[in-house]
Design a protein around this motif. Structure first.
Motif, PDB file in Angstrom:
ATOM      1  N   SER A  63       0.810  -1.210   0.000  1.00  0.00           N
ATOM      2  CA  SER A  63       0.000   0.000   0.000  1.00  0.00           C
ATOM      3  C   SER A  63       0.844   1.259   0.000  1.00  0.00           C
ATOM      4  O   SER A  63       0.443   2.288  -0.565  1.00  0.00           O
ATOM      5  N   ALA A  64       2.036   1.195   0.614  1.00  0.00           N
ATOM      6  CA  ALA A  64       2.898   2.375   0.634  1.00  0.00           C
ATOM      7  C   ALA A  64       3.469   2.674  -0.746  1.00  0.00           C
ATOM      8  O   ALA A  64       3.617   3.837  -1.134  1.00  0.00           O
ATOM      9  N   ARG A  67       0.477   3.988  -2.811  1.00  0.00           N
ATOM     10  CA  ARG A  67       0.126   5.357  -2.420  1.00  0.00           C
ATOM     11  C   ARG A  67       1.063   6.363  -3.083  1.00  0.00           C
ATOM     12  O   ARG A  67       0.621   7.441  -3.511  1.00  0.00           O
ATOM     13  N   GLU A  70      -0.120   6.842  -6.557  1.00  0.00           N
ATOM     14  CA  GLU A  70      -1.375   7.599  -6.557  1.00  0.00           C
ATOM     15  C   GLU A  70      -1.108   9.087  -6.378  1.00  0.00           C
ATOM     16  O   GLU A  70      -1.739   9.922  -7.045  1.00  0.00           O
ATOM     17  N   ARG A  71      -0.200   9.425  -5.483  1.00  0.00           N
ATOM     18  CA  ARG A  71       0.101  10.841  -5.254  1.00  0.00           C
ATOM     19  C   ARG A  71       0.740  11.478  -6.475  1.00  0.00           C
ATOM     20  O   ARG A  71       0.582  12.683  -6.719  1.00  0.00           O
ATOM     21  N   GLU A 144       3.809   5.633   4.377  1.00  0.00           N
ATOM     22  CA  GLU A 144       2.807   6.491   3.724  1.00  0.00           C
ATOM     23  C   GLU A 144       1.528   6.604   4.560  1.00  0.00           C
ATOM     24  O   GLU A 144       0.407   6.531   4.036  1.00  0.00           O
ATOM     25  N   ARG A 146       0.281   4.589   6.846  1.00  0.00           N
ATOM     26  CA  ARG A 146      -0.292   3.362   7.403  1.00  0.00           C
ATOM     27  C   ARG A 146       0.426   3.037   8.709  1.00  0.00           C
ATOM     28  O   ARG A 146       1.654   3.037   8.764  1.00  0.00           O
TER      29      ARG A 146
END
Length: 278
Positions: A63-64, A67, A70-71, A144, A146
Motif C-alpha cells: 500500500s505504501a 500510495r 497515486e500521489r 505512507e 499506514r
C-alpha cells in the motif's frame, strides 16, 4: 576504473533510450527521511504522461508503494517487500511467503543480538512489542501514513510473511551484519539501520522481471535507479543503471553512473530525458 558521475548535459546513451523506468523508492525517489517531494512526484507524472511505463521496486509494504504512485498520478506496477509481492496496478499477481521456521529463527536471532524484529505481510507491518520504543519518523514516512502495529510476534500467523527484518542503531547493525549473514546468506541491508530477509531466491529482480515480461518490456531497454544493497541484484540487468547520490560503494561498483548531488536528483534526471526526447 571508478564509476563516473552522470553528466546531465551530455547523457551517454542513445536519444531513443530509455523506453521505460524502474525506480527504487526510499533514498531514490525520497529524501533521507523517506519523504517524496513535489518536484519528484511532478516528474513521475510527466514521464507517465509522455508514455513511459513506470515500475517502482521497494522494500515497503504494497500500500505504501501504491500510495506513492497515486500521489504522483501514475499508473504503474509495484514490486513490494523486496520482491515478495508484485502488483499490476489492480491486483497482486505474485506473492512469495517465507517458511515459518525461517521467520521464527530470524526473529530469535535478532532478539538475541539486541535488535527489534518486524514481519511484513502484503499490506501490514508488525513489530515486536518493546517498552518505550520510539519508531523513527523515517519509518512512518516510508509507510505512507499506514500504522506500524506493535505485537508479540509469536501471537501472529507467520505463514504469510513476505519479508522479515531487524531494526537497530547503525553501530549495532554494523557490528552484527556479518554474523547475521553467516546464518542467513540472503540478508540485505536495505537501509543503514535495517537488515532484511526476503524469501530464499527472491529479490527485487524476480518481481521486476515478472512486471516487465507481462508488459512486453525488456530490462535492456529500460533505465533503473537505486540506492542500497537490495538494488544490487537488479540494477546491472538494466540497459541504463544509475545509483542515487550517497549510495554505498558496493552498489556504485555495479552501475553505469552515479546521479549528481543536486536537489531532487531523479526529478532532474527525468526532466533532462524528457527535454531531450520531446
Amino acid at each position: 576504473m571508478s564509476t563516473p558521475i552522470l553528466d546531465l548535459d551530455n547523457l551517454p546513451w542513445p536519444q531513443d533510450r530509455p523506453e521505460h523506468f524502474v525506480f527504487d523508492v526510499d533514498g531514490t525517489l525520497t529524501d533521507h527521511e523517506s519523504v517524496t517531494h513535489p518536484p519528484t512526484l511532478e516528474a513521475l507524472r510527466a514521464a507517465h504522461d509522455a508514455g513511459y511505463p513506470i515500475t517502482v521496486a521497494t522494500g515497503r509494504i504494497l500500500s505504501a508503494g501504491v500510495r506513492l504512485l497515486e500521489r504522483a498520478g501514475v499508473d504503474g506496477w509495484v514490486i513490494a517487500n523486496c520482491g515478495g509481492v508484485v502488483w499490476d496496478g489492480n491486483d497482486v499477481v505474485d506473492e512469495h511467503p517465507l517458511p515459518r521456521e525461517t521467520v521464527e529463527n530470524f526473529i530469535s536471532l535478532g532478539r538475541s543480538l539486541g535488535m527489534t524484529p518486524a514481519v511484513y505481510f502484503v499490506d501490514d507491518i508488525y513489530m515486536d512489542t518493546v517498552e518505550d520504543l520510539v519508531i523513527p519518523e523515517v519509518s512512518l514516512n516510508a509507510n505512507e501514513g499506514r500504522p506500524i502495529h506493535m505485537a508479540n510476534l509469536e501471537d501472529l500467523d507467520l505463514t504469510h510473511v513476505t519479508k522479515v527484518q531487524f531494526a537497530a542503531d547503525i553501530p549495532i547493525i554494523d557490528r552484527f551484519h556479518a554474523r547475521v549473514a553467516e546464518e542467513f546468506p540472503g540478508v540485505l541491508r536495505g537501509h543503514p539501520y535495517i537488515l532484511e530477509l526476503p524469501p530464499d531466491g527472491i529479490t527485487k529482480w524476480e518481481g521486476i522481471e515478472t512486471a516487465l515480461d507481462r508488459r512486453g518490456l525488456a530490462a535492456e531497454s529500460g533505465l533503473g535507479v537505486g540506492d542500497s544493497g537490495n538494488d544490487t541484484p537488479w540494477l546491472p540487468k538494466m540497459g541504463i543503471s544509475l545509483a542515487a547520490p550517497d549510495s554505498p560503494q558496493d552498489l556504485i561498483d555495479v552501475v553505469d553512473a552515479v546521479l549528481p548531488s543536486v536537489d531532487h536528483p531523479v526529478a532532474t534526471l527525468i526532466t533532462t530525458i524528457l527535454r531531450r526526447t520531446r
